[in-house]
Motif scaffolding. Structure first.
Motif, PDB file in Angstrom:
ATOM      1  N   ARG A  50       0.811  -1.205   0.000  1.00  0.00           N
ATOM      2  CA  ARG A  50       0.000   0.000   0.000  1.00  0.00           C
ATOM      3  C   ARG A  50       0.856   1.271   0.000  1.00  0.00           C
ATOM      4  NH1 ARG A  50       0.591  -2.332   4.770  1.00  0.00           N
ATOM      5  NH2 ARG A  50       0.581  -1.111   6.715  1.00  0.00           N
ATOM      6  N   PHE A  51       0.343   2.266  -0.656  1.00  0.00           N
ATOM      7  CA  PHE A  51       0.970   3.584  -0.728  1.00  0.00           C
ATOM      8  C   PHE A  51       0.040   4.572  -0.035  1.00  0.00           C
ATOM      9  CE2 PHE A  51       1.457   7.445  -3.685  1.00  0.00           C
ATOM     10  CZ  PHE A  51       2.367   8.045  -2.838  1.00  0.00           C
ATOM     11  N   VAL A  52       0.542   5.214   1.008  1.00  0.00           N
ATOM     12  CA  VAL A  52      -0.245   6.176   1.776  1.00  0.00           C
ATOM     13  C   VAL A  52       0.503   7.499   1.812  1.00  0.00           C
ATOM     14  CG1 VAL A  52      -1.226   6.748   4.030  1.00  0.00           C
ATOM     15  CG2 VAL A  52      -1.296   4.374   3.202  1.00  0.00           C
ATOM     16  N   THR A  53      -0.172   8.560   1.404  1.00  0.00           N
ATOM     17  CA  THR A  53       0.494   9.857   1.372  1.00  0.00           C
ATOM     18  C   THR A  53      -0.475  10.971   1.745  1.00  0.00           C
ATOM     19  OG1 THR A  53       1.815  11.379   0.025  1.00  0.00           O
ATOM     20  CG2 THR A  53       0.014  10.238  -1.088  1.00  0.00           C
ATOM     21  N   GLU A  54       0.088  12.024   2.312  1.00  0.00           N
ATOM     22  CA  GLU A  54      -0.653  13.258   2.550  1.00  0.00           C
ATOM     23  C   GLU A  54       0.284  14.410   2.220  1.00  0.00           C
ATOM     24  OE1 GLU A  54      -3.091  13.644   6.163  1.00  0.00           O
ATOM     25  OE2 GLU A  54      -2.053  15.557   6.500  1.00  0.00           O
ATOM     26  N   PHE A  55      -0.192  15.309   1.351  1.00  0.00           N
ATOM     27  CA  PHE A  55       0.632  16.455   0.990  1.00  0.00           C
ATOM     28  C   PHE A  55      -0.266  17.580   0.495  1.00  0.00           C
ATOM     29  CE2 PHE A  55       0.298  13.781  -2.744  1.00  0.00           C
ATOM     30  CZ  PHE A  55       0.203  14.642  -3.823  1.00  0.00           C
ATOM     31  N   ASN A  56       0.300  18.743   0.266  1.00  0.00           N
ATOM     32  CA  ASN A  56      -0.485  19.924  -0.089  1.00  0.00           C
ATOM     33  C   ASN A  56      -1.108  19.784  -1.467  1.00  0.00           C
ATOM     34  OD1 ASN A  56       2.068  21.838   1.526  1.00  0.00           O
ATOM     35  ND2 ASN A  56       0.105  21.241   2.370  1.00  0.00           N
ATOM     36  N   GLY A  57      -2.370  20.203  -1.563  1.00  0.00           N
ATOM     37  CA  GLY A  57      -3.114  20.050  -2.800  1.00  0.00           C
ATOM     38  C   GLY A  57      -3.547  21.363  -3.417  1.00  0.00           C
ATOM     39  N   LYS A  58      -4.451  21.265  -4.344  1.00  0.00           N
ATOM     40  CA  LYS A  58      -4.908  22.399  -5.145  1.00  0.00           C
ATOM     41  C   LYS A  58      -5.358  23.567  -4.261  1.00  0.00           C
ATOM     42  CE  LYS A  58      -8.007  23.484  -8.988  1.00  0.00           C
ATOM     43  NZ  LYS A  58      -9.037  22.951  -9.909  1.00  0.00           N
ATOM     44  N   ASN A  59      -4.936  24.761  -4.654  1.00  0.00           N
ATOM     45  CA  ASN A  59      -5.269  26.018  -3.969  1.00  0.00           C
ATOM     46  C   ASN A  59      -4.625  26.165  -2.595  1.00  0.00           C
ATOM     47  OD1 ASN A  59      -6.875  26.926  -6.108  1.00  0.00           O
ATOM     48  ND2 ASN A  59      -8.683  25.880  -5.306  1.00  0.00           N
ATOM     49  N   HIS A  60      -3.592  25.379  -2.316  1.00  0.00           N
ATOM     50  CA  HIS A  60      -2.881  25.522  -1.050  1.00  0.00           C
ATOM     51  C   HIS A  60      -2.281  26.927  -0.935  1.00  0.00           C
ATOM     52  CE1 HIS A  60      -0.443  24.510   2.407  1.00  0.00           C
ATOM     53  NE2 HIS A  60       0.648  24.865   1.773  1.00  0.00           N
ATOM     54  N   LEU A  61      -2.641  27.640   0.125  1.00  0.00           N
ATOM     55  CA  LEU A  61      -2.140  28.998   0.387  1.00  0.00           C
ATOM     56  C   LEU A  61      -2.285  29.896  -0.837  1.00  0.00           C
ATOM     57  CD1 LEU A  61       1.094  28.267   2.481  1.00  0.00           C
ATOM     58  CD2 LEU A  61      -1.234  28.644   3.290  1.00  0.00           C
ATOM     59  N   TYR A  62      -3.393  29.732  -1.547  1.00  0.00           N
ATOM     60  CA  TYR A  62      -3.572  30.468  -2.793  1.00  0.00           C
ATOM     61  C   TYR A  62      -3.403  31.977  -2.638  1.00  0.00           C
ATOM     62  CZ  TYR A  62      -5.791  32.547  -6.853  1.00  0.00           C
ATOM     63  OH  TYR A  62      -6.033  33.322  -7.957  1.00  0.00           O
ATOM     64  N   PRO A  63      -3.998  32.644  -1.628  1.00  0.00           N
ATOM     65  CA  PRO A  63      -3.817  34.099  -1.524  1.00  0.00           C
ATOM     66  C   PRO A  63      -2.360  34.505  -1.351  1.00  0.00           C
ATOM     67  CG  PRO A  63      -5.606  33.355  -0.117  1.00  0.00           C
ATOM     68  CD  PRO A  63      -4.880  32.129  -0.565  1.00  0.00           C
ATOM     69  N   VAL A  64      -1.607  33.690  -0.631  1.00  0.00           N
ATOM     70  CA  VAL A  64      -0.196  34.004  -0.387  1.00  0.00           C
ATOM     71  C   VAL A  64       0.608  33.888  -1.674  1.00  0.00           C
ATOM     72  CG1 VAL A  64       1.896  33.330   0.853  1.00  0.00           C
ATOM     73  CG2 VAL A  64      -0.332  33.262   2.016  1.00  0.00           C
TER      74      VAL A  64
END
Length: 247
Positions: A118-132
């Motif tokens: 199994r491959f398990v991942t969590e990472f930043n996705g679409k629109n992450h910190l978009y205003p910045v």
């Protein structure tokens, strides 16, 4: 304390839901991509997992090996991973948005896993910190540092984009969620310190003076909306995915 209770305690206090998804079992061989300072690898080892940690930062590998000499850490970029049919699981948290092209990483992970691994991942996705990032890019354009077709040097995919990519590489996606959450940075200089540490590649070709001017302008534009009670509250976004190698 028995194994069940100790694992439950670990999962509730360290890593939360993503560790529930991984569900590490004693005796498993697990590869961590982006092992950082080695803390998570050490926690997994305490559950009886045979953990191997890799990181693209030689400095972080040296630090983790110093603090946890009983564990194995290696200076390896996920783009150069050459394991084959070796791991029961591959795990990565807060790392894969920094590595591209993602197709190469996924191909390497698939090859490294055993059948039913199994491959398990969590990472930043679409629109992450978009205003910045939107404001940073606007200021970089004002100073003619970037052109109009410039894109961020990060990989922030949507759920659809990333799960489709996994399926193209023969993974079976078992779960995938997209969620938003606040990134809280303390003190007025918290935002510029974060940018200087986590988005340094955006500012590598400019003078220190120009960088400080850009930081000032970004802060001025965002402060009214996102700075309250001596803290920055910024709109972060992540994806969490579990996939299995079935063939």
């Amino acid at each position: 304390m028995n194994r069940t209770l100790s694992q439950s305690s670990f999962i509730s206090s360290f890593g939360g839901n993503v560790m529930n998804v991984l569900s590490p079992q004693a005796g498993e061989n697990i590869l961590e991509i982006g092992s950082g300072n080695g803390y998570m690898a050490n926690q997994l080892s305490s559950l009886g997992v045979n953990i191997t940690g890799i990181d693209s930062s030689e400095n972080m590998v040296e630090q983790s090996q110093h603090h946890y000499p009983h564990l194995q850490f290696m200076h390896v970029n996920a783009l150069d991973l050459d394991y084959e049919d070796q791991f029961d699981a591959v795990f990565s948290k807060n790392t894969l948005h920094l590595i591209h092209p993602p197709s190469v990483v996924i191909k390497n992970i698939y090859r490294a896993l055993r059948l039913q691994g199994r491959f398990v991942t969590e990472f930043n996705g679409k629109n992450h910190l978009y205003p910045v990032f939107n404001e940073v890019m606007r200021q970089l354009a004002v100073f003619n540092i970037i052109s109009s077709d410039f894109s961020l040097p990060f990989y922030f995919p949507s759920i659809g984009e990333y799960t489709s990519l996994l399926e193209q590489h023969e993974f079976h996606v078992q779960s995938a969620i997209y969620f938003t959450h606040p990134l809280v940075l303390q003190h007025e200089d918290g935002l510029r310190n974060w940018l200087d540490t986590h988005a340094s590649s955006l500012f590598k070709n400019i003078t220190a003076e120009t960088k400080q001017i850009i930081f000032n302008r970004v802060e001025d534009r965002l402060q009214e909306t996102f700075f309250k009670h001596d803290e920055w509250y910024l709109p972060a976004a992540s994806i969490r995915v579990q996939a299995v190698k079935i063939s």
